[in-house]
Write an enzyme that holds these catalytic residues in place. Structure first.
Site, short mmCIF file in Angstrom:
data_model
loop_
_atom_site.label_atom_id
_atom_site.label_comp_id
_atom_site.label_asym_id
_atom_site.label_seq_id
_atom_site.Cartn_x
_atom_site.Cartn_y
_atom_site.Cartn_z
N CYS A 1 0.88 -1.18 0.00
CA CYS A 1 0.00 0.00 0.00
C CYS A 1 0.92 1.22 0.00
CB CYS A 1 -0.84 -0.06 1.28
SG CYS A 1 -1.73 1.44 1.69
N HIS A 2 0.42 2.35 -0.48
CA HIS A 2 1.32 3.51 -0.56
C HIS A 2 1.81 3.97 0.81
CE1 HIS A 2 2.60 6.48 -3.79
NE2 HIS A 2 3.44 6.54 -2.78
N THR A 3 1.06 3.67 1.87
CA THR A 3 1.48 4.06 3.22
C THR A 3 2.82 3.40 3.58
OG1 THR A 3 -0.86 4.19 3.74
CG2 THR A 3 0.65 4.37 5.59
N HIS B 1 1.35 -4.05 5.86
CA HIS B 1 0.16 -4.04 6.74
C HIS B 1 -1.08 -4.55 6.02
CE1 HIS B 1 0.07 -0.21 4.62
NE2 HIS B 1 -1.23 -0.24 4.77
N GLU B 2 -0.98 -4.84 4.71
CA GLU B 2 -2.17 -5.31 3.97
C GLU B 2 -1.92 -6.78 3.67
OE1 GLU B 2 -4.07 -2.48 1.06
OE2 GLU B 2 -3.53 -4.08 -0.32
N CYS C 1 -10.50 -2.57 20.53
CA CYS C 1 -10.39 -3.29 21.80
C CYS C 1 -11.77 -3.72 22.31
CB CYS C 1 -9.67 -2.43 22.84
SG CYS C 1 -10.69 -1.08 23.49
N CYS D 1 -13.22 0.50 24.96
CA CYS D 1 -13.05 1.95 25.18
C CYS D 1 -14.26 2.74 24.69
CB CYS D 1 -11.78 2.44 24.49
SG CYS D 1 -11.91 2.48 22.69
N CYS E 1 -14.65 2.49 20.88
CA CYS E 1 -15.18 1.20 20.40
C CYS E 1 -16.67 1.07 20.73
CB CYS E 1 -14.39 0.04 20.99
SG CYS E 1 -12.77 -0.13 20.21
N CYS F 1 -10.21 3.48 18.07
CA CYS F 1 -9.96 2.83 19.36
C CYS F 1 -8.88 3.55 20.17
CB CYS F 1 -9.54 1.38 19.09
SG CYS F 1 -9.03 0.48 20.53
N ARG G 1 -5.50 2.54 18.21
CA ARG G 1 -5.63 3.33 16.99
C ARG G 1 -4.26 3.43 16.29
NH1 ARG G 1 -7.25 9.41 18.51
NH2 ARG G 1 -8.92 8.25 19.52
N CYS H 1 -6.57 -3.44 4.07
CA CYS H 1 -6.32 -1.98 4.16
C CYS H 1 -7.02 -1.24 3.02
CB CYS H 1 -4.83 -1.65 4.20
SG CYS H 1 -4.56 0.14 4.14
N ARG I 1 -2.85 -3.08 -7.22
CA ARG I 1 -2.27 -3.84 -6.13
C ARG I 1 -1.41 -4.98 -6.66
NH1 ARG I 1 -2.54 -0.05 -3.08
NH2 ARG I 1 -3.53 -0.11 -1.03
P1 NAD Z 1 -1.35 4.96 -5.08
O1 NAD Z 1 0.03 5.52 -5.15
O2 NAD Z 1 -1.60 3.66 -5.74
O3 NAD Z 1 -2.38 6.05 -5.66
C1 NAD Z 1 -2.26 7.44 -5.45
C2 NAD Z 1 -2.68 8.15 -6.72
O4 NAD Z 1 -2.72 9.57 -6.47
C3 NAD Z 1 -1.70 7.95 -7.90
O5 NAD Z 1 -2.44 7.46 -9.00
C4 NAD Z 1 -1.11 9.34 -8.14
O6 NAD Z 1 -0.83 9.56 -9.50
C5 NAD Z 1 -2.25 10.24 -7.64
N1 NAD Z 1 -1.84 11.61 -7.27
C6 NAD Z 1 -0.72 12.02 -6.63
N2 NAD Z 1 -0.75 13.36 -6.48
C7 NAD Z 1 -1.92 13.81 -7.00
C8 NAD Z 1 -2.51 15.09 -7.14
N3 NAD Z 1 -1.91 16.19 -6.69
N4 NAD Z 1 -3.73 15.16 -7.72
C9 NAD Z 1 -4.35 14.06 -8.18
N5 NAD Z 1 -3.82 12.81 -8.09
C10 NAD Z 1 -2.62 12.69 -7.52
O7 NAD Z 1 -1.72 4.90 -3.51
P2 NAD Z 1 -2.85 4.05 -2.72
O8 NAD Z 1 -2.22 2.83 -2.16
O9 NAD Z 1 -4.07 3.97 -3.57
O10 NAD Z 1 -3.08 5.04 -1.47
C11 NAD Z 1 -3.67 6.31 -1.68
C12 NAD Z 1 -3.53 7.18 -0.44
O11 NAD Z 1 -4.34 6.66 0.62
C13 NAD Z 1 -2.11 7.22 0.12
O12 NAD Z 1 -1.88 8.53 0.60
C14 NAD Z 1 -2.17 6.24 1.29
O13 NAD Z 1 -1.17 6.52 2.27
C15 NAD Z 1 -3.55 6.55 1.80
N6 NAD Z 1 -4.18 5.52 2.65
C16 NAD Z 1 -4.95 5.99 3.68
C17 NAD Z 1 -5.62 5.10 4.49
C18 NAD Z 1 -6.53 5.60 5.57
O14 NAD Z 1 -7.00 4.77 6.35
N7 NAD Z 1 -6.80 6.88 5.66
C19 NAD Z 1 -5.48 3.73 4.25
C20 NAD Z 1 -4.73 3.30 3.16
C21 NAD Z 1 -4.07 4.21 2.37
ZN ZN Z 2 -2.66 0.79 3.82
#
Ligand code: NAD
Ligand code: ZN
Length: 442
Positions: free
Chosen positions: A110-112, A132-133, A162, A165, A168, A176, A180, A240, A435
């Site tokens: 995942c991108h994170t 994490h995924e 949990c 809390c 939850c 959580c 969290r 995720c 993915r």
């Molecule tokens: P990814 O890299 O596959 O997709 C991100 C997309 O955003 C890409 O296609 C990229 O070209 C595009 N992008 C970048 N900058 C941009 C802009 N300024 N305008 C428009 N598009 C733009 O990533 P992913 O795995 O799909 O994750 C996406 C986001 O979600 C990441 O920031 C990740 O960390 C986050 N995330 C958050 C949670 C949560 O629980 N909040 C969970 C998982 C992932």
């Molecule tokens: Zn993730």
């Protein structure tokens, strides 16, 4: 009917742990499989009476327990920021109180993971095991764990539940107090130590999950038990990204039927958000991405209009307002880029528009907008894990896939053996595909 399954169970063809799940399925006339991949012929009873079926094989995997022992296994270790992961032999300690040790069978990127591995604008913490995924099987459980047992098929989640809390117990929250998301901890909450080591030197964990290891130790509150018949090599993406995007739209943005929804960032998370908009009955779904290569893939997800902000010399929120007669009804931001977050908020219609932030920002990021945008009755929200309570809600998201209400195959564009995990990083860095599933046995 029950006798037929009981007989197969005694012969060891069907394992005891899947019996309660199997029986209702057999009553519904669904297909089952043996644990050693042999075809089972069995009598089923459905609305057409008793008949013999030859079910399609779906492997229910099992593993050996090494409870109480230290396990030595392969893990992909990040020694330094931005440097390729190195395959190492690591020691994985047994689970302590309220923890489980699981065997990871499939994981994805995942991108994170990439943000914290690059550590640009995030606190660096190395050496670390990312990931994490994933999907896997419980190998052993620590003291006090009563709702999980060796053999359970599970998805680890980066944020926990949990069940005790105030969060939850609150219907609206999945934040959580105890479990969290914490990107900077790197150790278990019970004793402040990592369960991973190499030559006695601890290796930090990531999000308490560290799934880029054949075995990992996770707090039991961050583990969702799922249908053992669900194919882990597909449903692992629900641990995720896909649940996050889907839930951001269905649980948080909640677009009314017939509405217009803009999705910023067309990675797996954004396209899962688009899938949520389609399921909710949105009539226009507009995809916004800086990478035009994403548009072709995105057509499979019901996105019909595309906007590349790089092609305009004015803010993309103005372009969207023009396209939609004043603004979109809902927007979901899934890019992690701060400017995209601001645009996602400012592009919603005044009076009723709702924007939802999902992308993970840099540590120092600031969100800047004129307060008048709020006074004009626009709403800004944010969410982790699509507002799903991981243990309570994830099994039903898996069931949506099992019932064919949710398609996961189209999110899976690459597969690599564990030994080639760095290829998955290359695909994501180049913006190729969605993915990439990493097979831990390869
Ligand atoms: P990814 O890299 O596959 O997709 C991100 C997309 O955003 C890409 O296609 C990229 O070209 C595009 N992008 C970048 N900058 C941009 C802009 N300024 N305008 C428009 N598009 C733009 O990533 P992913 O795995 O799909 O994750 C996406 C986001 O979600 C990441 O920031 C990740 O960390 C986050 N995330 C958050 C949670 C949560 O629980 N909040 C969970 C998982 C992932
Ligand atoms: Zn993730």
């Amino acid at each position: 009917m029950a006798m037929a399954v009981g007989h197969l169970m005694r012969r060891g063809v069907i394992h005891r742990s899947v019996f309660p799940v199997l029986l209702p399925k057999i009553h519904r006339g669904e297909q089952i499989m043996s644990r050693d991949s042999q075809v089972i012929r069995c009598q089923v009873h459905d609305c057409r009476g008793f008949r013999t079926v030859q079910p399609k094989i779906r492997k229910v995997e099992e593993i050996e327990s090494r409870a109480g022992q230290v396990i030595q296994c392969r893990a992909a270790v990040a020694w330094e920021a931005g440097k390729p992961l190195v395959m190492e032999q690591v020691k994985v300690a047994p689970p302590k109180e309220m923890e489980v040790r699981m065997k990871i069978l499939y994981t994805s990127l995942c991108h994170t993971d990439v943000y914290f591995w690059e550590a640009k604008g995030q606190t660096p913490l190395f050496p670390r095991i990312f990931g994490h995924e994933a999907g896997g099987i419980v190998e052993s459980v620590g003291e006090g764990v009563t709702d999980l047992a060796p053999g359970d098929h599970v998805l680890p989640v980066f944020t926990g539940e949990c069940k005790e809390c105030t969060h939850c117990k609150h219907e609206q929250s999945n934040m959580c107090d105890l479990l969290r998301i914490n990107t900077e901890r790197g150790v278990m909450i019970s004793d402040g130590q990592s369960r991973f080591s190499i030559n006695g030197k601890p290796i930090y964990n990531f999000l308490g999950t560290s799934t880029f290891s054949e075995y990992t130790v996770v707090h039991s509150g961050c583990v969702a038990k799922i249908d053992p018949l669900a194919p882990l090599d597909k449903v692992c993406v629900l641990s995720c990204g896909i649940s996050t995007g889907l839930g951001a739209t269905l649980n948080v943005a909640k677009p009314p039927k017939g509405s217009t929804v803009a999705i910023f960032g067309l990675g797996a998370v954004g396209l899962a958000a688009a899938e949520g908009a389609r399921i909710a009955g949105a009539s226009r779904i507009i995809g916004v991405d800086r990478n035009p290569a994403k548009f072709d893939e995105a057509k499979k997800f019901g996105i019909t209009e595309f906007v590349n902000p790089m092609e305009y010399d004015r803010p993309v929120q103005e372009v969207l307002a023009e396209m939609t007669g004043g603004g979109v009804d809902r927007s979901v931001e899934c890019s992690g880029n701060t400017n995209a977050m601001i645009s996602a908020f400012e592009c919603v219609h005044d009076g009723w528009g709702v924007a939802v932030l999902v992308g993970v920002p840099h540590k120092e990021a600031q969100f800047k907008t004129h307060p008048m945008n709020f006074l004009n009755e626009r709403t800004l929200k944010g969410t982790f894990f699509g507002n799903y309570k991981p243990r309570t809600d994830l099994p039903s998201v898996v069931e949506k896939y099992m019932n064919k209400e949710l398609e996961l195959e189209k999110f899976i564009t690459h597969r690599v053996p564990f030994s080639e995990i760095n290829k998955a990083f290359d695909y994501m860095l180049k913006g190729e595909g969605l993915r990439c599933i990493i097979h831990m046995d390869g």
